[in-house]
Every structure is written in C-alpha cells, then in structure tokens.
Design a protein around this motif. Structure first.
Motif, PDB file in Angstrom:
ATOM      1  N   PRO A 240       0.773  -1.240   0.130  1.00  0.00           N
ATOM      2  CA  PRO A 240      -0.085   0.137   0.051  1.00  0.00           C
ATOM      3  C   PRO A 240       0.880   1.171   0.084  1.00  0.00           C
ATOM      4  O   PRO A 240       1.767   1.198   0.586  1.00  0.00           O
ATOM      5  N   GLN A 241       0.493   2.313  -0.707  1.00  0.00           N
ATOM      6  CA  GLN A 241       0.966   3.525  -0.737  1.00  0.00           C
ATOM      7  C   GLN A 241       1.244   4.165   0.801  1.00  0.00           C
ATOM      8  O   GLN A 241       0.166   4.386   1.399  1.00  0.00           O
ATOM      9  N   THR A 242       2.435   4.499   1.123  1.00  0.00           N
ATOM     10  CA  THR A 242       2.438   5.232   2.355  1.00  0.00           C
ATOM     11  C   THR A 242       2.694   6.787   2.171  1.00  0.00           C
ATOM     12  O   THR A 242       2.059   7.435   3.282  1.00  0.00           O
ATOM     13  N   ILE A 243       3.213   7.355   1.123  1.00  0.00           N
ATOM     14  CA  ILE A 243       2.978   9.038   1.133  1.00  0.00           C
ATOM     15  C   ILE A 243       1.645   9.319   0.935  1.00  0.00           C
ATOM     16  O   ILE A 243       0.886   9.097   0.250  1.00  0.00           O
ATOM     17  N   GLY A 244       1.378  10.293   2.025  1.00  0.00           N
ATOM     18  CA  GLY A 244      -0.019  10.707   2.007  1.00  0.00           C
ATOM     19  C   GLY A 244      -1.065   9.979   2.728  1.00  0.00           C
ATOM     20  O   GLY A 244      -2.138  10.171   2.908  1.00  0.00           O
ATOM     21  N   SER A 245      -0.214   8.906   3.506  1.00  0.00           N
ATOM     22  CA  SER A 245      -1.351   8.094   4.227  1.00  0.00           C
ATOM     23  C   SER A 245      -0.686   7.777   5.703  1.00  0.00           C
ATOM     24  O   SER A 245       0.436   7.241   5.830  1.00  0.00           O
ATOM     25  N   ALA A 246      -1.653   8.133   6.628  1.00  0.00           N
ATOM     26  CA  ALA A 246      -1.276   7.971   7.881  1.00  0.00           C
ATOM     27  C   ALA A 246      -1.933   6.232   8.256  1.00  0.00           C
ATOM     28  O   ALA A 246      -2.698   5.884   7.339  1.00  0.00           O
ATOM     29  N   VAL A 247      -1.519   6.109   9.368  1.00  0.00           N
ATOM     30  CA  VAL A 247      -1.894   4.504   9.577  1.00  0.00           C
ATOM     31  C   VAL A 247      -2.312   4.314  11.305  1.00  0.00           C
ATOM     32  O   VAL A 247      -1.757   5.177  12.016  1.00  0.00           O
ATOM     33  N   VAL A 248      -3.447   3.574  11.428  1.00  0.00           N
ATOM     34  CA  VAL A 248      -3.651   3.476  12.937  1.00  0.00           C
ATOM     35  C   VAL A 248      -2.609   2.307  13.081  1.00  0.00           C
ATOM     36  O   VAL A 248      -2.679   1.202  13.002  1.00  0.00           O
ATOM     37  N   ALA A 249      -1.849   3.006  14.274  1.00  0.00           N
ATOM     38  CA  ALA A 249      -0.916   1.925  14.775  1.00  0.00           C
ATOM     39  C   ALA A 249      -1.510   0.914  16.104  1.00  0.00           C
ATOM     40  O   ALA A 249      -0.905   0.149  16.294  1.00  0.00           O
ATOM     41  N   ARG A 250      -2.463   1.627  16.726  1.00  0.00           N
ATOM     42  CA  ARG A 250      -3.168   0.503  17.626  1.00  0.00           C
ATOM     43  C   ARG A 250      -4.480   1.251  17.882  1.00  0.00           C
ATOM     44  O   ARG A 250      -4.885   2.526  17.822  1.00  0.00           O
ATOM     45  N   SER A 251      -5.352   0.346  17.829  1.00  0.00           N
ATOM     46  CA  SER A 251      -6.618   0.654  17.935  1.00  0.00           C
ATOM     47  C   SER A 251      -7.205   1.037  19.428  1.00  0.00           C
ATOM     48  O   SER A 251      -6.837   0.478  20.197  1.00  0.00           O
TER      49      SER A 251
END
Lengths: 369, 376
Positions: A231-242
């Motif tokens: 998956p593209q990472t530039i411009g994309s934040a991620v939920v590291a822990r719910s």
C-alpha cells in the motif's frame, strides 16, 4: 561522531505493529525468512534494492562511501555499486544539495545524506529556494526526483547540533514531501517509495530508532514494493493501535512513546488509539480525523518545540474539521520552546509516557460523554 | 591556457602550478581602437565568425534598449540590463554546442535569447506571468537564477550526471562579481574541481553588485586568481572584446569537453546602466566613471575592426539593424498583448500528484472567482 552512533546503538523498544502474516516464510526458499531486522538495516536494504533496480539512483554525502555513513545506513553500497554510484563529497551541505538538484535535472535520482539534522542547515537555501520551487518555477517541465535523508531528532544523548526536530522547517515549505517513518517495515517501504517519487522528498530518520528491531521479511517487502502490492505510504497515515477513548497522534520518534503510553493507559482501563502520521506532507486528514471523530478526544505528540510546529498544525486541522465531535480541546505534548537540551537534561524535554498520560487525564473526562 | 589533464597534476612539490594562474592582464585580441593584437595562446577568431557575432551584438543592444522602454511603458515589471556587456552575453551562447547547457542569471536575458530561446518566453519572468517561461530542456538553458551563485551548483550537478553517463556535454555557468562572495560560488568551484566535471564558470565582472564596488567584495589579485585555490585554471579576458571572449571561452569549453575539467573565466566589463530600472546609480558612482567606459564599448571596436577588413559596409550595417529591429518589434508586439493567466495553475505544479489540501485551496479560489464573475 561514531561515538554518537554507538550511543544510538543502545536498544530501543521497537514500536509494536502487527506482523505481516506473509512474513512467516519466504516463498522463494520455503525457509523462514522473517527475522529480527533493525530500522538501519531496513534503510540500508531499501537503498541497495533501489540502486539495484535503477541505475540512475545515486547515493552521496559525507562519509557515506567506504565508511558506510556515521550511522552505517549506506554500509556496503560503494563496494557493491562502485564509487560512481555511492560516493563521498567535499564537506559542504549546500554543495551536496545543489549538485543533487543539477543531477536530478539531468536524468538522475540522487539520494543525499545530511549527516545530522542541524548539519542540513547550510543547505537550507538550496532546499527552500530550488528543491522545493524549481518544478513549480518551470511549470513541471523540470522535476526533481531526489531524496534528502536526514538522521533527525533526539533521545540519543547527543550534542546540541545532533538532536534537532527540524521537520517544521520543511513541512512549512510548499513543494516538499516530508516523511518520518517509525517502524522497520515503513523504513523500508517509505524509502523505496520516496526514491521512486517524481517529487523531492525530505526523509526524516529518527536516530533513536536506528537500532530498534522488528520481525520482518525484507525479501517479501521488496517483492511487495516492486510488484506494486504494497500500500502507498506517501499521504497515508496509519492506525498503529486501535482504541476507543482518545486518539494519540504521533510520528517518527514519538510513535513508540505514544504506543507505550497507550499500553500503560490500557492497564488503567483507558483505551487509546494511536495514529502514526508518517507522511507529514501530504497530510492524511481523513485517517486522522476519522479516528478523532470516533474517540472525541485527541493529543498530538511530537519532540519538536511546539510553537508554530507541525504539532500545532495538526491541532488546528483537527479542531477545524472535528469541532462537533470533540469532547475536549485538542492538546499537545511537545518539546519545550527551548534550544535542544544537553544530554543530562534531554529527558525533561522529550515527550514522556507520564506527560502524555497526564495530558490525557486532563481531557475533561468529568464533563460528560 | 594550458589545462592539466587531471586534478593530481595541479599539485606540485614546494609550490603552485603556474599553469593554473591567469594572464597578468586581461586577454585582449582587439583593442578599443579596433586594432587586432596577436596573442601567444589565443588565436583571433575567423573574421566571418566575428561578423556573425557582431550581428548578435547589434541585436543584443537593441533587445536591452527595447526592454528598458517596455519597463517605462509598464509592460515589464523590471529589467536588469546588460547594456555594455553584450560581448559577454553573445560569446557565452555562441561557444556552446547543442548538447551543452547554459546556466544564466537574471542579467543574462541576451545570452538566453542568443542561445535561441523565444524572447517572449524569456520575458515571461519579467512580465510577471510566471517565474520562468521557457522549457529548459528544449535548448538546454536553465531558468534564469535570481538568488546569487546557487545555480552554479546545479550546473555542477548537470555536468556530473553527464560525465557519469559518458556524454560529452559541457556546462557554462554565468555569475557576476558580487556572486563570487557567496558560499555557493566556493562550493561549486570546489565540487567541480574535485569531481573533475566539465563546467566553465564565467564571471562577468561588471564592477558593481547593485551599489557595492568590487573592491568591497574581494581583495584577491583578480577574481580569476581564485581558481588556483581550487586546483583549476583561471583566465582573465577583456569582457568587451568579442574576439578574445570567443577565443578564451572556446578554449575552456574545448578543454572541458575533452576531459580537462572545469575552468574559471573572469571577463572585465562594466555595468553601463543602473542595476535595474528601480535603482539610482547616481547615489553610489559618479557619471565620469561611466563615461570612461564609453570608448571601450564592445560594438564600436568590432565595427572599426570589421570595417578595416572591408567585411562590414553600410548595406550590411543596415541589414543587421533591420534584423535587430524585427526582433524588437516582435518583443513589443508580444508584450503589448495581454496574456490570460490561469489562477488554477497556481496549484498545478507544486506536486506532480495534487494533494487533498491543495485541491481544497484550488476549489476555494475557483469558487471565489466564480462568485466575483457573477457579481460583475
């Protein structure tokens, strides 16, 4: 400087991120290929893979040749690719940056290393006046596919000019993509993506995470990047822990701290979500705001002095977009508005688990919801 | 100029390599009376080449005059004139081949046009439509640089990339005397020398950096002498002598192309007009100083020389003037026509892929403009 890198070699707890299930074994050999890999090794492998995949990718800077960089991120590249592909330059950062601009203008994809965050400042004019502006100046006729790698931020007991969180200078400059990975997996994938980007990228490497480890399969990461399935990472934040009660928004060196705070809060019965922003520019409003709308509370965590910072910008953006979902003002836990402290004092400056939890406690829980 | 074949040979036991030092006085092949002088190292260019260059000088002077007039008429925001420096401008363009690159500054409009770039695309910058109006790849001309000396490093990078690919490209990078004080000038020359790349650094020393005279910039024996500190050859040339410029720059370009590495050329010339139309030169230099340079004009000496050889007659002069007037007329016509600028383009070239944030801002502006259009 090697002394600093040894200090940085002190083990740091790796940010926990669910391991990729496909990392269990290598499809090529049938042997288990997922091993404990350092952040530094992931960056080194990403550089080597990018140089192997594309002859126009070059790596240069100070001490990046035979030495392999003061943090060893370029280890082995000169031996493998030759001194024309990975080489040392005279000790002059504006020169490194300006030459990279010319090379990018003329068909190359240069990756330059600024040895330390504060050592990048002599190159600032080249970055702000040309790297960021030349594509726009020429209506996109000249693109600058170049990556500026900067070992950045503190927490390593370093001297005054080796610990700056300089991201806000770059994030404030239109035309730059600004990335700050926090996990070993992202270190690899984001550096590959940065090198492949047609736009110039400022790639901020948290020094204190260089020797953090994560179980990953670098071969599988390589395949997933090169076949386009990653998956593209530039411009994309991620939920590291719910989590459900409040959102901690962090990036780079502050992500492990936020993860530790969330783990501690869970023991106290409070469920905190952690967002790893990782792409400061472009910023992923959608992922950040979706989380805050779910939880109703947010704390932004960053090492940088808070005044006029990326952290301040995130607070403003969340407040503008999620106002009716908020049960409390969005808060910040950042460095103080002071020059970076001496090693014996830096722990007072850096965002800590306790300071984060204290701030979470102040999110007006008694006022309802 | 004898150019060593590699950087190792520039270091000699117990002293410096005198081959790197510039001529004690600027190289001059045609003096300001129009008389030719022989030089042991530099040959006088072919007379037909000088005649062709003369036509370019006439055109360059006309472009400078026309641009100044367009500023007075409000069609250009500002114009940094190269009046008096046309020989430098023309030679910088004429010594290059098609694969070579030119890195100009804001004062080098005539050089860019002489290289072949459409004048109207060049004047996009000073008219204010956009920051740079031409495609740098079409004729290998970098955008005109406004910050001082920063473009010299880009020139080194372009040359370095070409060298890594084994191409025979040469890069000619322009700057002024003031720019030699900048750190990027130093870093560019040092990088070019260390990596032994084919760049010719061409300093037009016109004696003033806006208001500050050269003596307040540097106390080096000459700006060309700085070259030896980097282990590259330096040379000084009469910047109003097209013949000497073509010969000296041509030798440096040939050497760079054949693997001889970079060189620094200083041309001694003079800024006959103010820094720009917004500047008042009477505040810092007396008119008599300017008057001293009128007899040294690059055009008058070459005219005398070519007339002496019977290569230039009234008919040819009239033809060159008419050709120059045609260029000026096309510039006038082009700049007197109003050009529509597209506000949406403000957001189009910041990133190759539009960000969500810039898309929001583009939509905001489009909405504002559509509401204004409805109201008016």
């Amino acid at each position: 400087m090697t002394q600093i890198s040894e200090r940085a070699a002190a083990p740091v707890e790796a940010p926990a991120r669910p391991a990729d299930p496909s990392a269990a074994e290598s499809s090529a050999t049938g042997q288990p290929a997922a091993t404990a890999v350092t952040f530094a090794k992931a960056l080194n492998t990403a550089l080597a893979d990018a140089m192997a995949a594309d002859d126009s990718v070059l790596m240069f800077g100070e001490d990046v040749g035979p030495l392999g960089g003061v943090f060893r991120i370029t280890d082995g590249l000169t031996a493998r690719f030759g001194p024309g592909r990975c080489f040392d330059t005279p000790l002059a950062e504006a020169g490194i940056m300006g030459m990279a601009v010319g090379m990018a203008m003329n068909g190359m994809r240069p990756v330059v290393e600024m040895q330390f965050d504060a050592f990048a400042y002599p190159a600032f004019e080249q970055v702000v006046s040309h790297v960021a502006k030349l594509p726009n100046r020429t209506k996109g006729r000249v693109l600058l596919p170049m990556v500026i790698r900067i070992p950045y931020a503190g927490g390593i007991g370093g001297v005054e000019h080796h610990c700056d969180s300089s991201e806000s200078y770059y994030a404030h400059t239109p035309g730059l993509t600004v990335l700050a990975p926090a996990t070993v997996r992202d270190a690899y994938l984001m550096l590959r993506e940065a090198i492949a980007s047609p736009d110039p990228v400022v790639f901020l490497e948290p020094k204190k995470l260089y020797w953090s480890k994560e179980v990953v399969d670098l071969g599988e990461l390589r395949r997933s990047f090169e076949d386009g399935s990653a998956p593209q990472t530039i411009g994309s934040a991620v939920v590291a822990r719910s989590g459900t009660d409040a959102t901690l928004i962090a990036y780079g060196p502050s992500v492990p701290t936020a993860m530790a705070a969330a783990a501690a809060a869970a023991e106290e019965g409070r469920s905190l979500e952690v967002i790893d922003v990782r792409s400061l520019v472009p910023f992923d409003d959608e992922t950040v705001c979706a989380s805050v709308r779910r939880t109703g509370r947010a704390v932004v965590i960053a090492e940088t002095p808070g005044f006029a910072s990326v952290a301040a910008e995130i607070v403003a953006r969340v407040q503008e977009r999620c106002f009716h979902s908020l049960a409390a003002p969005v808060r910040r836990v950042t460095g103080f508005d002071i020059p970076y402290p001496a090693p014996k004092l830096e722990h007072h400056f850096l965002p800590s688990v306790d300071r984060i939890l204290d701030t979470v406690d102040e999110l007006q829980w008694e006022d309802g919801q | 100029m004898t150019i060593p074949t590699n950087s190792d040979s520039t270091r000699t036991e117990g002293g410096v390599n005198a081959q790197l030092l510039p001529s004690p006085v600027p190289v001059q092949l045609i003096d300001h009376h129009g008389e030719a002088h022989s030089d042991a190292r530099y040959a006088l260019p072919d007379p037909q080449a000088l005649l062709a260059g003369y036509a370019r000088l006439i055109s360059g002077r006309r472009i400078n005059d026309q641009a100044n007039a367009l500023v007075r008429q409000g069609r250009l925001a500002v114009y940094p004139s190269s009046h008096g420096q046309e020989a430098c401008q023309v030679s910088a363009a004429l010594v290059l081949q098609s694969q070579d690159w030119l890195f100009p500054t804001y004062r080098d409009t005539v050089a860019v046009i002489t290289r072949g770039v459409d004048p109207l695309e060049v004047f996009t910058l000073l008219r204010g439509d956009w920051h740079s109006g031409y495609d740098p790849y079409e004729l290998h001309v970098a955008p005109q640089a406004t910050p001082l000396a920063t473009q010299l490093l880009h020139a080194v990078g372009v040359a370095h990339a070409a060298k890594l690919r084994g191409e025979d490209t040469v890069v000619l990078a322009l700057c002024g005397d003031g720019a030699t004080s900048e750190g990027d000038f130093h870093e560019a020359l040092n990088f070019a020398a260390v990596f032994h790349v084919p760049v010719v650094f061409f300093v037009q020393n016109n004696e003033y950096a806006i208001s500050v005279p050269l003596k307040n910039q540097s106390v080096a024996p000459s700006l060309a002498h700085k070259a030896i500190g980097y282990g590259m050859p330096g040379e000084r040339v009469d910047g109003n002598d097209l013949a000497a410029l073509l010969s000296v720059l041509g030798a440096a370009v040939d050497s760079a192309r054949s693997g001889g590495g970079p060189a620094l050329i200083e041309a001694h010339t003079y800024r006959m007009q103010a820094h720009t139309n917004a500047d008042d030169a009477t505040r810092y230099r007396p008119a008599e100083d300017v008057d001293k340079w009128i007899p040294k004009d690059p055009i008058s000496r070459l005219r005398t020389y070519l007339r002496g050889l019977s290569l230039l007659d009234e008919a040819a002069e009239e033809q060159f003037a008419a050709d120059a007037e045609a260029v000026a007329a096309a510039i006038r016509a082009g700049l007197n026509a109003d050009v529509e600028v597209d506000p949406q383009e403000l957001f189009a070239h910041v990133y190759t892929q539009q960000t969500a944030q810039l898309q929001e801002q583009a939509d905001l502006l489009r909405d504002e403009l559509s509401r204004e259009a409805v109201q008016s």
